[in-house]
Scaffold this motif. Structure first.
Motif, PDB file in Angstrom:
ATOM      1  N   PHE B  81       0.827  -1.200   0.000  1.00  0.00           N
ATOM      2  CA  PHE B  81       0.000   0.000   0.000  1.00  0.00           C
ATOM      3  C   PHE B  81       0.865   1.255   0.000  1.00  0.00           C
ATOM      4  CE2 PHE B  81      -3.670  -2.557   1.627  1.00  0.00           C
ATOM      5  CZ  PHE B  81      -4.509  -2.250   0.579  1.00  0.00           C
ATOM      6  N   GLY B  82       2.002   1.177   0.696  1.00  0.00           N
ATOM      7  CA  GLY B  82       2.909   2.314   0.703  1.00  0.00           C
ATOM      8  C   GLY B  82       3.330   2.680  -0.706  1.00  0.00           C
ATOM      9  N   LEU B 113       5.340   3.566   5.694  1.00  0.00           N
ATOM     10  CA  LEU B 113       5.984   4.877   5.576  1.00  0.00           C
ATOM     11  C   LEU B 113       7.359   4.819   4.907  1.00  0.00           C
ATOM     12  CD1 LEU B 113       5.092   6.618   8.959  1.00  0.00           C
ATOM     13  CD2 LEU B 113       4.221   7.156   6.687  1.00  0.00           C
ATOM     14  N   LEU B 114       8.065   3.694   5.060  1.00  0.00           N
ATOM     15  CA  LEU B 114       9.389   3.577   4.427  1.00  0.00           C
ATOM     16  C   LEU B 114       9.254   3.334   2.929  1.00  0.00           C
ATOM     17  CD1 LEU B 114      11.405   1.374   6.961  1.00  0.00           C
ATOM     18  CD2 LEU B 114      11.755   3.789   6.438  1.00  0.00           C
ATOM     19  N   THR B 115       8.274   2.521   2.552  1.00  0.00           N
ATOM     20  CA  THR B 115       8.131   2.179   1.141  1.00  0.00           C
ATOM     21  C   THR B 115       7.557   3.346   0.343  1.00  0.00           C
ATOM     22  OG1 THR B 115       7.524   0.019   1.971  1.00  0.00           O
ATOM     23  CG2 THR B 115       7.378   0.341  -0.383  1.00  0.00           C
ATOM     24  N   SER B 116       6.692   4.105   1.010  1.00  0.00           N
ATOM     25  CA  SER B 116       5.967   5.151   0.303  1.00  0.00           C
ATOM     26  C   SER B 116       6.834   6.126  -0.500  1.00  0.00           C
ATOM     27  CB  SER B 116       5.084   5.891   1.302  1.00  0.00           C
ATOM     28  OG  SER B 116       4.370   6.882   0.665  1.00  0.00           O
ATOM     29  N   PRO B 117       7.883   6.728   0.092  1.00  0.00           N
ATOM     30  CA  PRO B 117       8.672   7.649  -0.726  1.00  0.00           C
ATOM     31  C   PRO B 117       9.521   6.928  -1.772  1.00  0.00           C
ATOM     32  CG  PRO B 117       9.657   7.439   1.451  1.00  0.00           C
ATOM     33  CD  PRO B 117       8.362   6.690   1.491  1.00  0.00           C
ATOM     34  N   LEU B 118       9.912   5.681  -1.480  1.00  0.00           N
ATOM     35  CA  LEU B 118      10.803   4.959  -2.401  1.00  0.00           C
ATOM     36  C   LEU B 118      10.092   4.577  -3.685  1.00  0.00           C
ATOM     37  CD1 LEU B 118      12.726   2.518  -0.047  1.00  0.00           C
ATOM     38  CD2 LEU B 118      13.702   4.353  -1.412  1.00  0.00           C
ATOM     39  N   ILE B 119       8.874   4.072  -3.539  1.00  0.00           N
ATOM     40  CA  ILE B 119       8.170   3.584  -4.720  1.00  0.00           C
ATOM     41  C   ILE B 119       6.897   4.389  -4.928  1.00  0.00           C
ATOM     42  CG2 ILE B 119       7.182   1.579  -5.871  1.00  0.00           C
ATOM     43  CD1 ILE B 119       8.710  -0.164  -3.919  1.00  0.00           C
ATOM     44  N   ASN B 120       6.786   5.022  -6.059  1.00  0.00           N
ATOM     45  CA  ASN B 120       5.526   5.654  -6.448  1.00  0.00           C
ATOM     46  C   ASN B 120       5.492   5.710  -7.961  1.00  0.00           C
ATOM     47  OD1 ASN B 120       6.846   8.125  -7.367  1.00  0.00           O
ATOM     48  ND2 ASN B 120       7.218   8.457  -5.202  1.00  0.00           N
ATOM     49  N   GLU B 121       4.360   6.127  -8.514  1.00  0.00           N
ATOM     50  CA  GLU B 121       4.200   6.004  -9.956  1.00  0.00           C
ATOM     51  C   GLU B 121       5.228   6.828 -10.724  1.00  0.00           C
ATOM     52  OE1 GLU B 121       2.399   7.652  -7.970  1.00  0.00           O
ATOM     53  OE2 GLU B 121       1.284   9.316  -8.888  1.00  0.00           O
ATOM     54  N   VAL B 141      11.516  -4.432  -6.031  1.00  0.00           N
ATOM     55  CA  VAL B 141      11.704  -5.541  -5.100  1.00  0.00           C
ATOM     56  C   VAL B 141      12.520  -5.092  -3.886  1.00  0.00           C
ATOM     57  CG1 VAL B 141      12.809  -7.800  -4.802  1.00  0.00           C
ATOM     58  CG2 VAL B 141      11.457  -7.333  -6.854  1.00  0.00           C
ATOM     59  N   ILE B 142      13.601  -4.342  -4.138  1.00  0.00           N
ATOM     60  CA  ILE B 142      14.428  -3.889  -3.003  1.00  0.00           C
ATOM     61  C   ILE B 142      13.654  -2.922  -2.118  1.00  0.00           C
ATOM     62  CG2 ILE B 142      16.526  -2.703  -2.306  1.00  0.00           C
ATOM     63  CD1 ILE B 142      17.624  -3.331  -5.045  1.00  0.00           C
ATOM     64  N   GLY B 143      12.940  -1.997  -2.741  1.00  0.00           N
ATOM     65  CA  GLY B 143      12.178  -1.018  -1.958  1.00  0.00           C
ATOM     66  C   GLY B 143      11.177  -1.707  -1.047  1.00  0.00           C
ATOM     67  N   MET B 144      10.461  -2.696  -1.588  1.00  0.00           N
ATOM     68  CA  MET B 144       9.488  -3.452  -0.792  1.00  0.00           C
ATOM     69  C   MET B 144      10.194  -4.232   0.311  1.00  0.00           C
ATOM     70  SD  MET B 144       6.224  -3.432  -2.154  1.00  0.00           S
ATOM     71  CE  MET B 144       5.575  -5.049  -1.797  1.00  0.00           C
ATOM     72  N   ALA B 145      11.335  -4.841  -0.041  1.00  0.00           N
ATOM     73  CA  ALA B 145      12.052  -5.662   0.930  1.00  0.00           C
ATOM     74  C   ALA B 145      12.528  -4.811   2.104  1.00  0.00           C
ATOM     75  CB  ALA B 145      13.240  -6.360   0.264  1.00  0.00           C
ATOM     76  N   VAL B 146      13.024  -3.612   1.815  1.00  0.00           N
ATOM     77  CA  VAL B 146      13.480  -2.737   2.895  1.00  0.00           C
ATOM     78  C   VAL B 146      12.309  -2.409   3.822  1.00  0.00           C
ATOM     79  CG1 VAL B 146      14.333  -0.408   3.428  1.00  0.00           C
ATOM     80  CG2 VAL B 146      15.444  -1.758   1.649  1.00  0.00           C
ATOM     81  N   GLY B 147      11.128  -2.137   3.232  1.00  0.00           N
ATOM     82  CA  GLY B 147       9.947  -1.839   4.031  1.00  0.00           C
ATOM     83  C   GLY B 147       9.515  -3.022   4.889  1.00  0.00           C
ATOM     84  N   VAL B 148       9.408  -4.200   4.281  1.00  0.00           N
ATOM     85  CA  VAL B 148       8.910  -5.389   4.976  1.00  0.00           C
ATOM     86  C   VAL B 148       9.880  -5.816   6.079  1.00  0.00           C
ATOM     87  CG1 VAL B 148       8.423  -7.850   4.719  1.00  0.00           C
ATOM     88  CG2 VAL B 148       7.544  -6.233   3.033  1.00  0.00           C
ATOM     89  N   THR B 292      18.952   8.670   0.084  1.00  0.00           N
ATOM     90  CA  THR B 292      18.519  10.074   0.074  1.00  0.00           C
ATOM     91  C   THR B 292      16.999  10.170   0.046  1.00  0.00           C
ATOM     92  OG1 THR B 292      18.721  10.107  -2.309  1.00  0.00           O
ATOM     93  CG2 THR B 292      20.459  11.195  -1.134  1.00  0.00           C
ATOM     94  N   VAL B 293      16.356   9.235  -0.654  1.00  0.00           N
ATOM     95  CA  VAL B 293      14.906   9.321  -0.810  1.00  0.00           C
ATOM     96  C   VAL B 293      14.171   8.850   0.442  1.00  0.00           C
ATOM     97  CG1 VAL B 293      12.937   8.443  -2.109  1.00  0.00           C
ATOM     98  CG2 VAL B 293      15.012   9.071  -3.313  1.00  0.00           C
ATOM     99  N   ALA B 294      14.664   7.754   1.050  1.00  0.00           N
ATOM    100  CA  ALA B 294      13.916   7.117   2.138  1.00  0.00           C
ATOM    101  C   ALA B 294      13.934   7.939   3.416  1.00  0.00           C
ATOM    102  CB  ALA B 294      14.475   5.729   2.417  1.00  0.00           C
ATOM    103  N   ALA B 295      15.002   8.671   3.655  1.00  0.00           N
ATOM    104  CA  ALA B 295      15.100   9.364   4.942  1.00  0.00           C
ATOM    105  C   ALA B 295      15.821  10.684   4.760  1.00  0.00           C
ATOM    106  CB  ALA B 295      15.866   8.501   5.931  1.00  0.00           C
ATOM    107  N   SER B 296      15.553  11.612   5.671  1.00  0.00           N
ATOM    108  CA  SER B 296      16.231  12.897   5.613  1.00  0.00           C
ATOM    109  C   SER B 296      16.160  13.544   6.991  1.00  0.00           C
ATOM    110  CB  SER B 296      15.552  13.809   4.597  1.00  0.00           C
ATOM    111  OG  SER B 296      14.260  14.119   5.042  1.00  0.00           O
ATOM    112  N   PHE B 297      16.971  14.547   7.203  1.00  0.00           N
ATOM    113  CA  PHE B 297      16.944  15.239   8.487  1.00  0.00           C
ATOM    114  C   PHE B 297      15.581  15.843   8.802  1.00  0.00           C
ATOM    115  CE2 PHE B 297      21.658  15.684   9.407  1.00  0.00           C
ATOM    116  CZ  PHE B 297      21.551  14.873  10.522  1.00  0.00           C
TER     117      PHE B 297
END
Lengths: 78, 337
Positions: B81-82, B113-121, B141-148, B292-297
């Motif tokens: 869903f993310g 919340l982790l997957t959401s910024p990584l993967i989008n249309e 696959v990697i983006g989902m795996a990091v989230g799960v 850079t995409v998944a996390a930031s200050f």
């Protein structure tokens, strides 16, 4: 006087929403007090998940986007 | 199907502006014009089409769906869903609290919340057009795996211990009442999706297209601009010689640099294309860009409202390890394909 709260963590859309409401209220001559609510805990108590959200007199009436002019005018005049 | 954009760039840069094909400036400018035109055209068309399909999906429905789900499938669904649910990153805190007060475990919420910024249309589209479908599948696959896996890990260390107290209480209350809440959600009459007319969908899609495009076009220009600069001006072989396979430390260094930096996927993907084209190993590139995409200050500062320092530090360390592993694994295996 209506108390209108704009809920959101201070992003650009929330500021725009608050400005839009203030502008239309001034145009329509409606007396309002617009408050920007940025505290996460307070936002949670309204059950809101997508911001910006609009609360008028403690009633949640909109969430997830900048409301349209038509919507805002409607709320102000009701 | 993308040759038109090459022709367009040929015509604009070489014929009209009179740059020579052999100069670095001409090369960089050609790259910039071609990529920007291609990305803009794709974005406009695809955002509209995708928005048309998912007009009725929103975070509230995702929450109702995830609440009370078995943990096993919860992580996968949270990450899934993310990937497909649109929401502005400025909403992450309300979403976190909304999920939490519905009794959804912290790990599942964080998978979302982790997957959401990584993967989008937009990210998927850019990857497809710039780096090809194999790379895109890999990225998803990697983006989902990091989230799960990240979600599983956070629940296994009982991360909810280190929430701010009001959030922890909301979670407890939510878990006690989640049974009645899901029952309530099931009995709600007809969901909006069935009732949305074609006109409503069109209006939503049009608004969405203008909104997203208005938000990302500058990122595309920055990203492609940086990419073009790398492409035209960094000497061939420089990156390969200095940051190539031999240096094992280059991956954790890239991730450590990437986490505090902020970019969204739209800006970073054109840079990825250039880095890979310039010889930076695929794993190192992926690790840097995803971090850079998944996390930031700014995001960590926002999360401080709901998490204690300890949990934030764990999250930071977890992401550092996750993306470093991704980098090493790909640097090792990718050349074998």
């Amino acid at each position: 006087m209506k108390t209108i709260k704009v809920l959101g963590s201070g992003c650009a859309k929330c500021t725009k929403t608050a400005e839009l409401i203030e502008k239309l209220a001034a145009e329509l001559g409606v007396d309002v007090r617009v408050i920007k609510e940025t505290d996460a805990q307070t936002i949670m108590t309204y059950g809101v998940m997508s911001t910006p959200a609009v609360v008028i007199d403690e009633q949640l009436i909109h969430s997830g986007s900048i409301p349209t002019q038509v919507d805002v005018s409607g709320w102000l005049q009701s | 199907m993308f040759e038109q954009f090459t022709h367009l760039a040929d015509w604009l840069v070489y014929d009209l502006a009179g740059f020579s094909v052999t100069t670095k400036a001409g090369d960089a400018l050609h790259f910039f014009v071609e990529d920007t035109a291609k990305i803009f055209a794709l974005l406009l068309v695809m955002i509209y089409l995708i928005a048309l399909v998912r007009a009725s999906l929103n975070v509230e429905r995702v929450r109702d769906y995830l609440a009370g789900k078995h943990r096993g499938v919860g992580y996968l669904m949270g990450a899934g869903f993310g990937a497909v649910t649109p929401f502005c990153s400025c909403s992450s805190i309300p979403v976190f609290l909304g999920f939490t007060s519905a009794g959804i475990p912290v790990g599942i919420t964080m998978a979302f919340l982790l997957t959401s910024p990584l993967i989008n249309e937009v990210a998927v589209l850019l990857l497809m057009s710039l780096l090809g479908w194999q790379f895109t599948v890999l990225y998803i696959v990697i983006g989902m795996a990091v989230g799960v896996l990240g979600g599983l890990f956070l629940d296994s260390i009982r991360a909810e211990r280190w929430l701010q107290s009001f959030a922890a209480e909301a979670l407890k209350r939510g878990q006690q009442s989640s049974v009645s809440l899901t029952a309530e959600a099931d009995t709600q009459p007809g969901t909006e999706s069935n009732q949305m007319t074609l006109v409503e969908r069109h209006n939503f899609a049009k608004a969405e297209m203008l909104e997203i495009f208005g938000r990302v076009w500058k990122w595309v220009i920055i990203g492609v601009g940086l990419g073009a600069a790398l492409h035209g001006f960094v000497p061939d072989g420089w990156i390969e010689a200095h940051l190539g396979d031999g240096q094992w430390w280059s991956v954790p260094a890239a991730v450590g640099l990437g986490i505090p930096l902020y970019s969204n996927a739209t800006g970073v993907i054109p840079v990825m294309e250039s880095l890979i084209g310039n010889g930076l190993p695929v794993g190192t590139t992926l690790a840097f860009c995803m971090s850079t995409v998944a996390a930031s200050f700014p995001e960590f500062i926002l999360l401080k409202q709901v998490m204690q320092w300890r949990l934030l530090a764990i999250l930071f360390a977890m992401l550092l390890c996750a993306f470093t592993l991704v980098g090493w694994i790909f640097n090792y295996f990718y050349p074998m394909f």
